[in-house]
Design an enzyme around this catalytic site. Structure first.
Site, PDB file in Angstrom:
ATOM      1  N   THR A 251      42.559  69.883  76.837  1.00  0.00           N
ATOM      2  CA  THR A 251      41.727  68.677  76.728  1.00  0.00           C
ATOM      3  C   THR A 251      40.411  68.963  76.000  1.00  0.00           C
ATOM      4  O   THR A 251      39.915  70.098  76.029  1.00  0.00           O
ATOM      5  CB  THR A 251      41.411  68.165  78.153  1.00  0.00           C
ATOM      6  OG1 THR A 251      40.349  67.209  78.096  1.00  0.00           O
ATOM      7  CG2 THR A 251      40.932  69.295  79.067  1.00  0.00           C
ATOM      8  N   ASP A 252      39.829  67.920  75.425  1.00  0.00           N
ATOM      9  CA  ASP A 252      38.503  68.079  74.801  1.00  0.00           C
ATOM     10  C   ASP A 252      37.398  68.228  75.852  1.00  0.00           C
ATOM     11  O   ASP A 252      36.268  68.588  75.528  1.00  0.00           O
ATOM     12  CB  ASP A 252      38.188  66.896  73.867  1.00  0.00           C
ATOM     13  CG  ASP A 252      38.136  65.545  74.573  1.00  0.00           C
ATOM     14  OD1 ASP A 252      38.473  65.478  75.772  1.00  0.00           O
ATOM     15  OD2 ASP A 252      37.760  64.548  73.915  1.00  0.00           O
ATOM     16  N   GLU A 253      37.734  67.959  77.127  1.00  0.00           N
ATOM     17  CA  GLU A 253      36.693  67.999  78.162  1.00  0.00           C
ATOM     18  C   GLU A 253      36.168  69.412  78.395  1.00  0.00           C
ATOM     19  O   GLU A 253      35.098  69.585  78.981  1.00  0.00           O
ATOM     20  CB  GLU A 253      37.210  67.363  79.458  1.00  0.00           C
ATOM     21  CG  GLU A 253      37.685  65.947  79.220  1.00  0.00           C
ATOM     22  CD  GLU A 253      37.982  65.125  80.464  1.00  0.00           C
ATOM     23  OE1 GLU A 253      37.428  65.429  81.525  1.00  0.00           O
ATOM     24  OE2 GLU A 253      38.773  64.174  80.350  1.00  0.00           O
TER      25      GLU A 253
ATOM     26  N   TYR B   4      37.971  69.671  87.091  1.00  0.00           N
ATOM     27  CA  TYR B   4      39.139  69.538  86.197  1.00  0.00           C
ATOM     28  C   TYR B   4      38.911  70.299  84.892  1.00  0.00           C
ATOM     29  O   TYR B   4      39.711  71.147  84.503  1.00  0.00           O
ATOM     30  CB  TYR B   4      39.426  68.056  85.904  1.00  0.00           C
ATOM     31  CG  TYR B   4      40.353  67.843  84.720  1.00  0.00           C
ATOM     32  CD1 TYR B   4      41.679  68.267  84.766  1.00  0.00           C
ATOM     33  CD2 TYR B   4      39.905  67.240  83.535  1.00  0.00           C
ATOM     34  CE1 TYR B   4      42.541  68.087  83.675  1.00  0.00           C
ATOM     35  CE2 TYR B   4      40.748  67.054  82.451  1.00  0.00           C
ATOM     36  CZ  TYR B   4      42.063  67.482  82.527  1.00  0.00           C
ATOM     37  OH  TYR B   4      42.899  67.321  81.446  1.00  0.00           O
TER      38      TYR B   4
ATOM     39  N   ALA C 142      36.744  72.536  84.149  1.00  0.00           N
ATOM     40  CA  ALA C 142      36.550  73.976  84.351  1.00  0.00           C
ATOM     41  C   ALA C 142      37.892  74.680  84.539  1.00  0.00           C
ATOM     42  O   ALA C 142      38.103  75.785  84.038  1.00  0.00           O
ATOM     43  CB  ALA C 142      35.642  74.221  85.558  1.00  0.00           C
TER      44      ALA C 142
ATOM     45  N   LYS D 186      40.784  73.653  83.318  1.00  0.00           N
ATOM     46  CA  LYS D 186      41.480  73.672  82.017  1.00  0.00           C
ATOM     47  C   LYS D 186      40.840  74.711  81.088  1.00  0.00           C
ATOM     48  O   LYS D 186      41.537  75.416  80.356  1.00  0.00           O
ATOM     49  CB  LYS D 186      41.437  72.280  81.357  1.00  0.00           C
ATOM     50  CG  LYS D 186      42.269  71.216  82.040  1.00  0.00           C
ATOM     51  CD  LYS D 186      43.765  71.471  82.055  1.00  0.00           C
ATOM     52  CE  LYS D 186      44.422  71.378  80.691  1.00  0.00           C
ATOM     53  NZ  LYS D 186      45.910  71.440  80.804  1.00  0.00           N
TER      54      LYS D 186
HETATM   55  P1  NAD Z   1      49.838  63.606  84.280  1.00  0.00           P
HETATM   56  O1  NAD Z   1      48.965  63.793  85.480  1.00  0.00           O
HETATM   57  O2  NAD Z   1      50.302  62.246  83.912  1.00  0.00           O
HETATM   58  O3  NAD Z   1      51.158  64.498  84.432  1.00  0.00           O
HETATM   59  C1  NAD Z   1      51.117  65.806  84.905  1.00  0.00           C
HETATM   60  C2  NAD Z   1      52.546  66.235  85.205  1.00  0.00           C
HETATM   61  O4  NAD Z   1      52.508  67.580  85.707  1.00  0.00           O
HETATM   62  C3  NAD Z   1      53.220  65.378  86.286  1.00  0.00           C
HETATM   63  O5  NAD Z   1      54.525  65.041  85.874  1.00  0.00           O
HETATM   64  C4  NAD Z   1      53.232  66.281  87.494  1.00  0.00           C
HETATM   65  O6  NAD Z   1      54.336  66.036  88.365  1.00  0.00           O
HETATM   66  C5  NAD Z   1      53.328  67.660  86.874  1.00  0.00           C
HETATM   67  N1  NAD Z   1      52.775  68.705  87.738  1.00  0.00           N
HETATM   68  C6  NAD Z   1      51.587  68.698  88.392  1.00  0.00           C
HETATM   69  N2  NAD Z   1      51.455  69.822  89.118  1.00  0.00           N
HETATM   70  C7  NAD Z   1      52.572  70.572  88.896  1.00  0.00           C
HETATM   71  C8  NAD Z   1      53.009  71.834  89.352  1.00  0.00           C
HETATM   72  N3  NAD Z   1      52.263  72.558  90.188  1.00  0.00           N
HETATM   73  N4  NAD Z   1      54.197  72.310  88.916  1.00  0.00           N
HETATM   74  C9  NAD Z   1      54.958  71.577  88.061  1.00  0.00           C
HETATM   75  N5  NAD Z   1      54.610  70.364  87.617  1.00  0.00           N
HETATM   76  C10 NAD Z   1      53.416  69.867  88.023  1.00  0.00           C
HETATM   77  O7  NAD Z   1      49.056  64.299  83.091  1.00  0.00           O
HETATM   78  P2  NAD Z   1      48.981  63.894  81.550  1.00  0.00           P
HETATM   79  O8  NAD Z   1      47.914  62.907  81.373  1.00  0.00           O
HETATM   80  O9  NAD Z   1      50.349  63.606  81.057  1.00  0.00           O
HETATM   81  O10 NAD Z   1      48.461  65.273  80.933  1.00  0.00           O
HETATM   82  C11 NAD Z   1      49.378  66.280  80.521  1.00  0.00           C
HETATM   83  C12 NAD Z   1      48.602  67.459  79.971  1.00  0.00           C
HETATM   84  O11 NAD Z   1      47.786  67.038  78.889  1.00  0.00           O
HETATM   85  C13 NAD Z   1      47.652  68.089  80.992  1.00  0.00           C
HETATM   86  O12 NAD Z   1      47.686  69.478  80.820  1.00  0.00           O
HETATM   87  C14 NAD Z   1      46.285  67.518  80.633  1.00  0.00           C
HETATM   88  O13 NAD Z   1      45.260  68.421  80.981  1.00  0.00           O
HETATM   89  C15 NAD Z   1      46.430  67.376  79.134  1.00  0.00           C
HETATM   90  N6  NAD Z   1      45.615  66.313  78.510  1.00  0.00           N
HETATM   91  C16 NAD Z   1      45.629  65.039  79.009  1.00  0.00           C
HETATM   92  C17 NAD Z   1      44.889  64.032  78.364  1.00  0.00           C
HETATM   93  C18 NAD Z   1      44.903  62.598  78.842  1.00  0.00           C
HETATM   94  O14 NAD Z   1      44.178  61.756  78.302  1.00  0.00           O
HETATM   95  N7  NAD Z   1      45.729  62.229  79.806  1.00  0.00           N
HETATM   96  C19 NAD Z   1      44.121  64.360  77.231  1.00  0.00           C
HETATM   97  C20 NAD Z   1      44.134  65.670  76.759  1.00  0.00           C
HETATM   98  C21 NAD Z   1      44.888  66.639  77.402  1.00  0.00           C
HETATM   99  P1  TYD Z   2      39.422  58.478  83.041  1.00  0.00           P
HETATM  100  O1  TYD Z   2      40.514  57.555  82.620  1.00  0.00           O
HETATM  101  O2  TYD Z   2      39.392  58.949  84.456  1.00  0.00           O
HETATM  102  O3  TYD Z   2      39.430  59.694  82.000  1.00  0.00           O
HETATM  103  P2  TYD Z   2      38.368  60.932  81.837  1.00  0.00           P
HETATM  104  O4  TYD Z   2      37.445  60.932  82.987  1.00  0.00           O
HETATM  105  O5  TYD Z   2      39.260  62.124  81.824  1.00  0.00           O
HETATM  106  O6  TYD Z   2      37.678  60.677  80.534  1.00  0.00           O
HETATM  107  O7  TYD Z   2      38.042  57.767  82.764  1.00  0.00           O
HETATM  108  C1  TYD Z   2      37.678  57.296  81.469  1.00  0.00           C
HETATM  109  C2  TYD Z   2      36.264  56.769  81.546  1.00  0.00           C
HETATM  110  O8  TYD Z   2      36.260  55.593  82.370  1.00  0.00           O
HETATM  111  C3  TYD Z   2      35.297  57.742  82.214  1.00  0.00           C
HETATM  112  O9  TYD Z   2      34.046  57.662  81.547  1.00  0.00           O
HETATM  113  C4  TYD Z   2      35.168  57.244  83.630  1.00  0.00           C
HETATM  114  C5  TYD Z   2      35.377  55.754  83.490  1.00  0.00           C
HETATM  115  N1  TYD Z   2      36.032  55.067  84.655  1.00  0.00           N
HETATM  116  C6  TYD Z   2      35.457  53.907  85.191  1.00  0.00           C
HETATM  117  O10 TYD Z   2      34.414  53.431  84.734  1.00  0.00           O
HETATM  118  N2  TYD Z   2      36.108  53.310  86.236  1.00  0.00           N
HETATM  119  C7  TYD Z   2      37.258  53.799  86.783  1.00  0.00           C
HETATM  120  O11 TYD Z   2      37.780  53.212  87.768  1.00  0.00           O
HETATM  121  C8  TYD Z   2      37.831  54.983  86.201  1.00  0.00           C
HETATM  122  C9  TYD Z   2      39.097  55.572  86.753  1.00  0.00           C
HETATM  123  C10 TYD Z   2      37.181  55.576  85.131  1.00  0.00           C
END
Ligand code: NAD
Ligand code: TYD
Length: 350
Positions: A131-133, A156, A158, A160
């Protein structure tokens, strides 16, 4: 037959990626290993479940013996690692699971790859999705580059960041062929409604308050999930060992604009009077340590690999809202039971 392990393939991004890969590479076996936590859902993958080059294995990446046994059974050629605890608010409430899955789980996979590949790395690849975070929080100016120093600020990010460092350490120390990508916020179908966009859509549907943290002025860079899946595919195929690629949508928005846009689109798609849903907006207590702004400079992946987002924000948003409104059963199922307890606990005192 080439065999690739995808972890977390039942989650939001993972399910879009697995669907893309299974359809695009019929001669490669994709094994989707997922614990099916609250965020994992096999209903995300029903269209490919019977494909001959797809298998699902339920299991925990924290379970070292299980991971070793799975590598032993399949002898994977590659790993695309997405499994993670992914929600910042949950990491603030309960950091430990994030340490276990995101750090210990990643190390278990690195060790298994190292052990079974036995220093013979020809044709092998370990892809870590991040992630970019990890880069921290931006002020009004600037963007995250691959060279930006890490400065994670939530449990989270930290966890990653720690896993990213370990992946790089295995490359430098043991020569493991790794690639890493750091992507901005994704949106699209199948996202668990704890994240901003599906949570807001679900609440509008039920005419519930729309919780906006703080002033709603925090900024995220949004990317349509299928564009992220395409970037991962490209990096897996063409990326250079040891390199990191930033992936972003070049699409920065304040949270309040995202929420208002969703209100407008849903009112129109549901035929409600204009302005109806905006009345539900409720400013609530800010997230602890809330990062102000994320923005990605995606020049490297564009110049080196030719990737850029294909889906325009307006189209992506229309499609996303339409998907949730057409898939009310999916939403109702994932927002019953434990979700109600989660929601009550997370939003009660805000
Ligand atoms: P998500 O929470 O939707 O899915 C996570 C998946 O991992 C789920 O299917 C869950 O069952 C599985 N999982 C969790 N713990 C597990 C374990 N101990 N063993 C096996 N499987 C396990 O997450 P996402 O949004 O699809 O993100 C996927 C990846 O991309 C993550 O590594 C996240 O850090 C990264 N990422 C997400 C975003 C975003 O915007 N969602 C952006 C950048 C990077
Ligand atoms: P989120 O979808 O949790 O992604 P991330 O925190 O990983 O960027 O949140 C996106 C933005 O929206 C973040 O600035 C927090 C804000 N947010 C709200 O304002 N209300 C909410 O109920 C949630 C879940 C997030």
């Amino acid at each position: 037959m080439k065999k690739i392990l995808v972890t977390g393939g039942a989650g939001f991004i993972g399910s879009h990626l697995v669907r893309l890969l299974v359809k695009k590479y019929p001669d490669t076996l994709f094994v989707n290993l997922d614990l099916l936590t609250y965020a994992g859902n096999l209903a995300n993958l029903t269209d490919i479940q019977d494909y001959p080059n797809y298998e699902f294995v339920k299991g925990d990446i924290v379970d070292e013996e299980f991971i070793m046994a799975t590598f032993d059974a399949y002898q994977f050629d590659g790993v695309i690692h997405l499994a993670a605890e992914s929600h910042v608010d949950r990491s603030i409430a309960s950091p430990k699971e994030f340490i276990m899955t995101n750090i210990v789980g990643t190390v278990n996979l690195l060790n298994a790859a190292r052990f079974y590949w036995k220093d013979k790395y020809e044709g092998k690849r370990f892809y870590h999705v991040s992630t970019d975070e990890v880069y921290g929080s931006l002020g009004d100016e600037g963007k995250f580059m691959e060279t930006t120093p890490y400065d994670p600020r939530s449990p989270y990010s930290a966890s990653k960041a720690s896993s990213d460092h370990l992946v790089r350490a295995y490359h430098h120390t043991y020569g493991l062929p790794v690639v890493i990508s750091n992507c901005s916020n994704n949106y699209g179908p199948n996202q668990f409604p704890e994240k901003l966009i599906p949570l807001i859509i679900n609440n509008i549907r039920h005419s519930k308050p729309l919780p906006v943290y703080g002033q709603g002025t925090n900024i995220r860079d949004w990317l349509y999930v299928e564009d992220h899946a395409k970037a991962i595919d490209l990096i897996y195929e063409k990326g250079v060992d040891g390199e990191t690629y930033n992936i972003g949508g070049n699409n920065e928005r304040q949270n309040i604009d995202i929420v208002k846009t969703l209100c407008r689109i849903i009112d129109r798609q549901l035929g409600r009077p204009e302005g109806e849903s905006e009345k539900l907006i409720t400013y609530v207590k800010d997230r602890a340590g809330h990062d102000l702004r994320y923005a990605i400079d995606a020049t490297k992946i564009y110049e080196n690999l030719g990737w850029q987002p294909e889906v325009q924000f307006n189209d992506g948003f229309e499609k996303t809202v339409a998907w949730y409104l057409e898939n009310e059963k999916w939403l109702d199922e994932v927002t019953s039971g434990n979700y109600l307890k989660y929601y009550e606990k997370m939003y009660r005192d805000r």
